[in-house]
Design an enzyme around this catalytic site. Structure first.
Site, PDB file in Angstrom:
ATOM      1  CG  ASP A  66     -34.580 -34.085  25.971  1.00 25.94           C
ATOM      2  OD1 ASP A  66     -34.143 -35.217  26.484  1.00 25.94           O
ATOM      3  OD2 ASP A  66     -33.588 -33.258  25.496  1.00 25.94           O
ATOM      4  CG  ASP A  72     -38.203 -26.987  27.871  1.00 28.46           C
ATOM      5  OD1 ASP A  72     -37.088 -26.273  28.173  1.00 28.46           O
ATOM      6  OD2 ASP A  72     -38.120 -28.315  28.012  1.00 28.46           O
ATOM      7  CD  GLU A  95     -32.845 -29.285  22.666  1.00 27.63           C
ATOM      8  OE1 GLU A  95     -33.890 -28.499  23.387  1.00 27.63           O
ATOM      9  OE2 GLU A  95     -32.816 -30.740  23.027  1.00 27.63           O
ATOM     10  CD  GLU A  96     -37.684 -27.658  23.726  1.00 26.00           C
ATOM     11  OE1 GLU A  96     -36.801 -27.855  24.564  1.00 26.00           O
ATOM     12  OE2 GLU A  96     -38.640 -28.644  23.423  1.00 26.00           O
ATOM     13  CG  ASP A 117     -31.012 -25.942  24.558  1.00 27.46           C
ATOM     14  OD1 ASP A 117     -30.577 -26.602  25.256  1.00 27.46           O
ATOM     15  OD2 ASP A 117     -32.603 -25.861  24.699  1.00 27.46           O
ATOM     16  CG  LEU A 119     -35.641 -23.159  30.245  1.00 29.42           C
ATOM     17  CD1 LEU A 119     -35.211 -21.778  30.233  1.00 29.42           C
ATOM     18  CD2 LEU A 119     -37.057 -23.228  30.816  1.00 29.42           C
ATOM     19  CG  ASP A 120     -29.002 -26.742  28.738  1.00 27.34           C
ATOM     20  OD1 ASP A 120     -28.807 -27.869  28.357  1.00 27.34           O
ATOM     21  OD2 ASP A 120     -27.966 -26.467  29.631  1.00 27.34           O
ATOM     22  CD  GLU A 281     -27.613 -29.430  24.648  1.00 27.89           C
ATOM     23  OE1 GLU A 281     -27.145 -30.397  24.348  1.00 27.89           O
ATOM     24  OE2 GLU A 281     -28.278 -29.430  25.936  1.00 27.89           O
TER      25      GLU A 281
END
Ligand code: P6P
Length: 336
Positions: A66, A72, A95-96, A117, A119-120, A281
């Site tokens: 992404d 983020d 997640e980043e 995560d 900033l989902d 998530e």
């Protein structure tokens, strides 16, 4: 004077919960406290994103492919920095970030593991649509010293806590430590998360389904039949269902928790494992939904029983009200 709802802050609630565990050392409470501080710092930036030039992209691509938005990156760094010195964590994973995140040498290594995560739903930032932060806490499994990948690749049923912060019309901190799901709404005037939803229970059945029907033609036949079934006009059985989908899992899952129904990101012919990440998530959301009395499956088994083999692995996910997930499962398994 009428008995109004007790004015309970998240701080006070965490400590009351701690006293329910005789062996509690207070470590866990401090972890949750530090997370709530990080949540307020992220909220402060999210709530003024439209005013300050932190919209738009950094041009980086993250581990999941992404595009990384500036917010983020801010959220990722903020959570890490709010948590790294606590002395309660042996390792983190975001997640980043492609790899696990070690605790800086100068800080003590602790007995817990944090996956998050930051900033989902970040693709929604520029349109001012609800976004969220998601977290999971595990006990370490490696013997000592620096945390390892194995500490981060645990089944979701090993989570000791999980939750999310949803930055929407209000900012709500929702979490569970295995004793039900509780929601705390941020009162910006005092900077406190205040208990707003004690013991959230998901309805047994809903009337909303939440999935990206743009992928309908790539879904397997069983799921297509399920959608056809719930959208038939049959008032006595509560059909047709309404479709609600905002493209932020935190928002879609929170609405499903509060109103009932089903949220899904299925696999399809092009992406058999779907798009959502198991560790960042689906496991935390599955933990919350099950703690609220719902179900969360990958189409074949409980999400929480899946053994992760890679930090950023994807999984199909179907979660929500028991009756809705059960019916969907019957169609997926060709029993209807
Ligand atoms: P699609 C956001 O990017 C996200 O990871 C989840 O929050 C959300 O549920 C999903 O992707 C949306 O994906 O393919 O429907 O845009």
């Amino acid at each position: 004077m009428s008995r109004t709802k007790k004015l309970m802050t998240l701080e006070r609630f965490i400590h009351e919960q701690e006293h329910l565990h005789p062996s509690a050392t207070g470590e866990f409470s401090e972890l949750l406290h530090d997370l709530s501080v990080a949540a307020k710092l992220v909220w402060r930036e999210v709530s003024k994103a439209g005013l300050v030039n932190i919209l738009g992209s950094t041009g980086r691509i993250n581990a999941s492919g992404d595009t990384v938005k500036k917010l983020d990156e801010f959220a990722d760094e903020t959570i890490y920095r709010a948590m790294d010195f606590s002395g309660h964590l042996c390792v983190m994973a975001s997640e980043e970030n492609e790899d696990i995140l070690q605790i800086p040498e100068e800080y003590k290594s602790g007995g817990y593991v944090l996956l998050y995560d930051p900033l989902d739903g970040s693709s929604n930032i520029d349109a001012n649509i609800t976004i969220g932060s998601i977290f999971s806490i595990y006990k370490r499994v490696s013997p000592g010293g620096k945390g390892k990948l194995e500490d981060c690749l645990q089944q979701g049923l090993k989570q000791v806590a999980a939750g999310y912060i949803i930055y929407g019309s209000s900012t709500v901190f929702v979490y569970s430590t295995g004793r039900g799901v509780h929601g705390f709404t941020l009162d910006p005037s005092v900077g406190e998360f205040v208990l707003s939803n004690e013991k959230i229970v998901i309805p047994q059945k809903g009337k909303i389904y939440s999935m990206n029907e743009g992928n309908y033609r790539n879904w397997d036949e069983g799921l297509q039949k399920y959608i056809q079934h719930i959208t038939e006009d049959d008032k006595p059985t509560g059909r047709p269902y309404s479709l609600r989908y905002i493209g932020t899992m935190v928002g879609d899952a929170h609405r499903t928790l509060m109103y009932g129904g089903i949220f899904a990101y299925p696999g399809d012919k092009k992406n058999p494992d779907g798009k959502l990440r198991l560790c960042y998530e689906c496991n935390p959301m599955a933990y919350i939904i099950e703690q609220a009395g719902g179900r969360a499956i990958d189409g074949k088994k409980r999400i929480l029983e899946v053994q992760p083999t890679a930090l950023h692995q994807h999984t199909p996910v179907f979660l929500g009200s028991v009756e809705d997930v059960n019916l969907c499962e019957e169609f997926l398994q060709g029993k209807r």
